[in-house]
Write an enzyme that holds these catalytic residues in place. Structure first.
Site, PDB file in Angstrom:
ATOM      1  N   ASP A  37      -6.640 -17.845 -10.200  1.00  0.00           N
ATOM      2  CA  ASP A  37      -7.583 -18.609 -11.031  1.00  0.00           C
ATOM      3  C   ASP A  37      -8.948 -17.919 -11.110  1.00  0.00           C
ATOM      4  O   ASP A  37      -9.604 -17.954 -12.154  1.00  0.00           O
ATOM      5  CB  ASP A  37      -7.730 -20.038 -10.490  1.00  0.00           C
ATOM      6  CG  ASP A  37      -6.488 -20.883 -10.756  1.00  0.00           C
ATOM      7  OD1 ASP A  37      -5.561 -20.379 -11.441  1.00  0.00           O
ATOM      8  OD2 ASP A  37      -6.426 -22.024 -10.270  1.00  0.00           O
TER       9      ASP A  37
ATOM     10  N   ARG B 183       8.491 -11.206  -1.695  1.00  0.00           N
ATOM     11  CA  ARG B 183       7.460 -10.329  -2.284  1.00  0.00           C
ATOM     12  C   ARG B 183       7.631 -10.190  -3.799  1.00  0.00           C
ATOM     13  O   ARG B 183       6.847  -9.535  -4.467  1.00  0.00           O
ATOM     14  CB  ARG B 183       7.488  -8.950  -1.622  1.00  0.00           C
ATOM     15  CG  ARG B 183       7.069  -9.001  -0.168  1.00  0.00           C
ATOM     16  CD  ARG B 183       6.954  -7.633   0.451  1.00  0.00           C
ATOM     17  NE  ARG B 183       7.148  -7.708   1.879  1.00  0.00           N
ATOM     18  CZ  ARG B 183       6.192  -7.964   2.776  1.00  0.00           C
ATOM     19  NH1 ARG B 183       4.957  -8.137   2.387  1.00  0.00           N
ATOM     20  NH2 ARG B 183       6.464  -8.046   4.066  1.00  0.00           N
TER      21      ARG B 183
ATOM     22  N   PRO C  71      -5.794  -9.036   2.682  1.00  0.00           N
ATOM     23  CA  PRO C  71      -5.519  -9.066   4.112  1.00  0.00           C
ATOM     24  C   PRO C  71      -4.638  -7.925   4.605  1.00  0.00           C
ATOM     25  O   PRO C  71      -3.695  -7.506   3.926  1.00  0.00           O
ATOM     26  CB  PRO C  71      -4.801 -10.411   4.316  1.00  0.00           C
ATOM     27  CG  PRO C  71      -4.326 -10.799   2.970  1.00  0.00           C
ATOM     28  CD  PRO C  71      -5.303 -10.227   1.988  1.00  0.00           C
ATOM     29  N   ASN C  72      -5.005  -7.464   5.777  1.00  0.00           N
ATOM     30  CA  ASN C  72      -4.264  -6.425   6.515  1.00  0.00           C
ATOM     31  C   ASN C  72      -4.395  -5.021   5.929  1.00  0.00           C
ATOM     32  O   ASN C  72      -3.895  -4.062   6.509  1.00  0.00           O
ATOM     33  CB  ASN C  72      -2.766  -6.797   6.657  1.00  0.00           C
ATOM     34  CG  ASN C  72      -2.584  -8.038   7.494  1.00  0.00           C
ATOM     35  OD1 ASN C  72      -3.121  -8.103   8.594  1.00  0.00           O
ATOM     36  ND2 ASN C  72      -1.885  -9.027   6.981  1.00  0.00           N
TER      37      ASN C  72
ATOM     38  N   TYR D 256       3.583   1.826   3.782  1.00  0.00           N
ATOM     39  CA  TYR D 256       2.165   1.876   3.415  1.00  0.00           C
ATOM     40  C   TYR D 256       1.524   3.254   3.548  1.00  0.00           C
ATOM     41  O   TYR D 256       0.328   3.403   3.284  1.00  0.00           O
ATOM     42  CB  TYR D 256       1.392   0.849   4.261  1.00  0.00           C
ATOM     43  CG  TYR D 256       1.947  -0.551   4.112  1.00  0.00           C
ATOM     44  CD1 TYR D 256       2.041  -1.148   2.857  1.00  0.00           C
ATOM     45  CD2 TYR D 256       2.401  -1.281   5.218  1.00  0.00           C
ATOM     46  CE1 TYR D 256       2.565  -2.428   2.705  1.00  0.00           C
ATOM     47  CE2 TYR D 256       2.922  -2.558   5.072  1.00  0.00           C
ATOM     48  CZ  TYR D 256       3.001  -3.118   3.808  1.00  0.00           C
ATOM     49  OH  TYR D 256       3.518  -4.385   3.651  1.00  0.00           O
TER      50      TYR D 256
ATOM     51  N   HIS E  93      -0.119  -1.767  -5.463  1.00  0.00           N
ATOM     52  CA  HIS E  93       0.533  -1.961  -4.166  1.00  0.00           C
ATOM     53  C   HIS E  93       0.987  -0.609  -3.661  1.00  0.00           C
ATOM     54  O   HIS E  93       1.479   0.223  -4.448  1.00  0.00           O
ATOM     55  CB  HIS E  93       1.735  -2.898  -4.287  1.00  0.00           C
ATOM     56  CG  HIS E  93       1.344  -4.251  -4.760  1.00  0.00           C
ATOM     57  ND1 HIS E  93       0.741  -5.175  -3.943  1.00  0.00           N
ATOM     58  CD2 HIS E  93       1.416  -4.824  -5.985  1.00  0.00           C
ATOM     59  CE1 HIS E  93       0.468  -6.254  -4.633  1.00  0.00           C
ATOM     60  NE2 HIS E  93       0.860  -6.074  -5.889  1.00  0.00           N
ATOM     61  N   LEU E  94       0.821  -0.399  -2.369  1.00  0.00           N
ATOM     62  CA  LEU E  94       1.276   0.861  -1.777  1.00  0.00           C
ATOM     63  C   LEU E  94       2.803   0.933  -1.772  1.00  0.00           C
ATOM     64  O   LEU E  94       3.392   1.987  -2.014  1.00  0.00           O
ATOM     65  CB  LEU E  94       0.755   0.968  -0.342  1.00  0.00           C
ATOM     66  CG  LEU E  94      -0.780   0.993  -0.228  1.00  0.00           C
ATOM     67  CD1 LEU E  94      -1.262  -0.055   0.740  1.00  0.00           C
ATOM     68  CD2 LEU E  94      -1.266   2.352   0.176  1.00  0.00           C
TER      69      LEU E  94
ATOM     70  N   ASN F  29      -5.607  -4.874  -4.789  1.00  0.00           N
ATOM     71  CA  ASN F  29      -4.409  -5.036  -3.974  1.00  0.00           C
ATOM     72  C   ASN F  29      -4.667  -6.269  -3.124  1.00  0.00           C
ATOM     73  O   ASN F  29      -5.405  -6.204  -2.138  1.00  0.00           O
ATOM     74  CB  ASN F  29      -4.157  -3.811  -3.098  1.00  0.00           C
ATOM     75  CG  ASN F  29      -2.870  -3.952  -2.297  1.00  0.00           C
ATOM     76  OD1 ASN F  29      -2.244  -5.010  -2.295  1.00  0.00           O
ATOM     77  ND2 ASN F  29      -2.487  -2.883  -1.603  1.00  0.00           N
TER      78      ASN F  29
ATOM     79  N   ALA G  98      -0.753  -9.752   0.945  1.00  0.00           N
ATOM     80  CA  ALA G  98       0.178 -10.890   0.962  1.00  0.00           C
ATOM     81  C   ALA G  98      -0.277 -12.034   0.045  1.00  0.00           C
ATOM     82  O   ALA G  98       0.553 -12.825  -0.411  1.00  0.00           O
ATOM     83  CB  ALA G  98       0.338 -11.392   2.387  1.00  0.00           C
TER      84      ALA G  98
ATOM     85  N   GLU H 220      -3.514  -4.010 -11.046  1.00  0.00           N
ATOM     86  CA  GLU H 220      -2.942  -4.436  -9.763  1.00  0.00           C
ATOM     87  C   GLU H 220      -2.276  -3.236  -9.098  1.00  0.00           C
ATOM     88  O   GLU H 220      -1.568  -2.484  -9.775  1.00  0.00           O
ATOM     89  CB  GLU H 220      -1.899  -5.524 -10.047  1.00  0.00           C
ATOM     90  CG  GLU H 220      -1.166  -5.995  -8.807  1.00  0.00           C
ATOM     91  CD  GLU H 220      -0.056  -7.006  -9.141  1.00  0.00           C
ATOM     92  OE1 GLU H 220       0.200  -7.280 -10.337  1.00  0.00           O
ATOM     93  OE2 GLU H 220       0.562  -7.481  -8.177  1.00  0.00           O
TER      94      GLU H 220
ATOM     95  N   ARG I 287      -0.408   0.391  10.094  1.00  0.00           N
ATOM     96  CA  ARG I 287       0.709  -0.445   9.633  1.00  0.00           C
ATOM     97  C   ARG I 287       1.937   0.419   9.381  1.00  0.00           C
ATOM     98  O   ARG I 287       1.843   1.646   9.338  1.00  0.00           O
ATOM     99  CB  ARG I 287       0.328  -1.162   8.329  1.00  0.00           C
ATOM    100  CG  ARG I 287      -0.691  -2.233   8.501  1.00  0.00           C
ATOM    101  CD  ARG I 287      -0.944  -2.944   7.176  1.00  0.00           C
ATOM    102  NE  ARG I 287       0.073  -3.941   6.854  1.00  0.00           N
ATOM    103  CZ  ARG I 287       0.053  -4.673   5.745  1.00  0.00           C
ATOM    104  NH1 ARG I 287      -0.904  -4.515   4.848  1.00  0.00           N
ATOM    105  NH2 ARG I 287       0.984  -5.574   5.525  1.00  0.00           N
TER     106      ARG I 287
ATOM    107  N   ARG J 294      11.856  -4.719  -1.757  1.00  0.00           N
ATOM    108  CA  ARG J 294      11.604  -5.330  -0.450  1.00  0.00           C
ATOM    109  C   ARG J 294      12.138  -6.775  -0.403  1.00  0.00           C
ATOM    110  O   ARG J 294      12.966  -7.150  -1.216  1.00  0.00           O
ATOM    111  CB  ARG J 294      10.103  -5.246  -0.139  1.00  0.00           C
ATOM    112  CG  ARG J 294       9.619  -3.779  -0.094  1.00  0.00           C
ATOM    113  CD  ARG J 294       8.194  -3.667   0.374  1.00  0.00           C
ATOM    114  NE  ARG J 294       8.072  -4.095   1.757  1.00  0.00           N
ATOM    115  CZ  ARG J 294       6.916  -4.316   2.368  1.00  0.00           C
ATOM    116  NH1 ARG J 294       5.779  -4.130   1.701  1.00  0.00           N
ATOM    117  NH2 ARG J 294       6.860  -4.715   3.622  1.00  0.00           N
TER     118      ARG J 294
HETATM  119  C1  DQA Z   1       1.173  -4.788  -0.295  1.00  0.00           C
HETATM  120  C2  DQA Z   1       2.518  -5.488  -0.383  1.00  0.00           C
HETATM  121  C3  DQA Z   1       2.419  -6.911   0.125  1.00  0.00           C
HETATM  122  O1  DQA Z   1       3.683  -7.556   0.029  1.00  0.00           O
HETATM  123  C4  DQA Z   1       1.999  -6.919   1.579  1.00  0.00           C
HETATM  124  O2  DQA Z   1       1.841  -8.240   2.039  1.00  0.00           O
HETATM  125  C5  DQA Z   1       0.768  -6.119   1.819  1.00  0.00           C
HETATM  126  C6  DQA Z   1       0.594  -4.858   1.110  1.00  0.00           C
HETATM  127  C7  DQA Z   1       1.290  -3.307  -0.687  1.00  0.00           C
HETATM  128  O3  DQA Z   1       0.254  -2.696  -0.903  1.00  0.00           O
HETATM  129  O4  DQA Z   1       2.383  -2.758  -0.731  1.00  0.00           O
HETATM  130  O5  DQA Z   1      -0.053  -6.450   2.663  1.00  0.00           O
HETATM  131  O6  DQA Z   1       0.279  -5.412  -1.203  1.00  0.00           O
END
Ligand code: DQA
Length: 139
Positions: free
Chosen positions: A84, A108, A9-10, A22, A97-98, A71, A74, A95, A17, A104
């Site tokens: 699962d 998180r 998401p997002n 990010y 994350h940006l 990624n 959230a 995995e 953003r 943070r």
């Molecule tokens: C994220 C970090 C998460 O905490 C956040 O909710 C995101 C992006 C990152 O790429 O840094 O949406 O996964």
């Protein structure tokens, strides 16, 4: 090698953003660059969804891929359902994350994916994805 690139998401809103966390690039631009990096050495399949259940179903349908870069946004911090589904995935999981989750908010720091990932790359903005792909191409 067949690699899934899954974004939660997002992440479709990258570029709009918070740039401090990010970076400035859109997901489309990052995905284009991933294709360039792969130079045809891997078949990349891209998927983004804002819906937890859709991500679960997508993973279920692609259990036999060689690897995945994920990624989960959230959902990283909340989703036992994605955890699962990932448990059934046969290939290697990286995995990404940006942002750097360790610097943070405390919420998180809960991460339901890291125990299943061979590697977790974070805090490098778009370079987190590029490093994840380079790692998989070297394996
Ligand atoms: C994220 C970090 C998460 O905490 C956040 O909710 C995101 C992006 C990152 O790429 O840094 O949406 O996964």
């Amino acid at each position: 090698m067949k690699i899934l690139i899954i974004n939660g998401p997002n992440l479709n809103m990258l570029g709009k953003r918070d740039k401090k966390h990010y970076g400035t690039l859109t997901l489309k631009t990052i995905n284009k660059k991933l294709k360039l990096i792969s130079k045809g050495r891997a078949k990349l399949t891209f998927y983004q969804s804002n819906c937890e259940g859709k991500i679960v179903t997508y993973i279920q349908k692609h259990l036999n891929y060689d690897a995945m870069i994920i990624n989960a946004g959230a959902y990283t911090h909340t989703s036992i359902a994605i955890h699962d589904a990932l448990e059934m995935f046969k290939g290697k999981i990286v995995e990404v994350h940006l942002s750097d989750l360790n610097t943070r908010e405390d919420f998180r720091k809960t991460d339901y994916i890291s125990s299943l990932a061979s590697k977790c790359i974070m805090g490098l903005h778009e370079n987190s994805y590029y490093e994840a792909l380079s790692y998989l191409l070297k394996e």
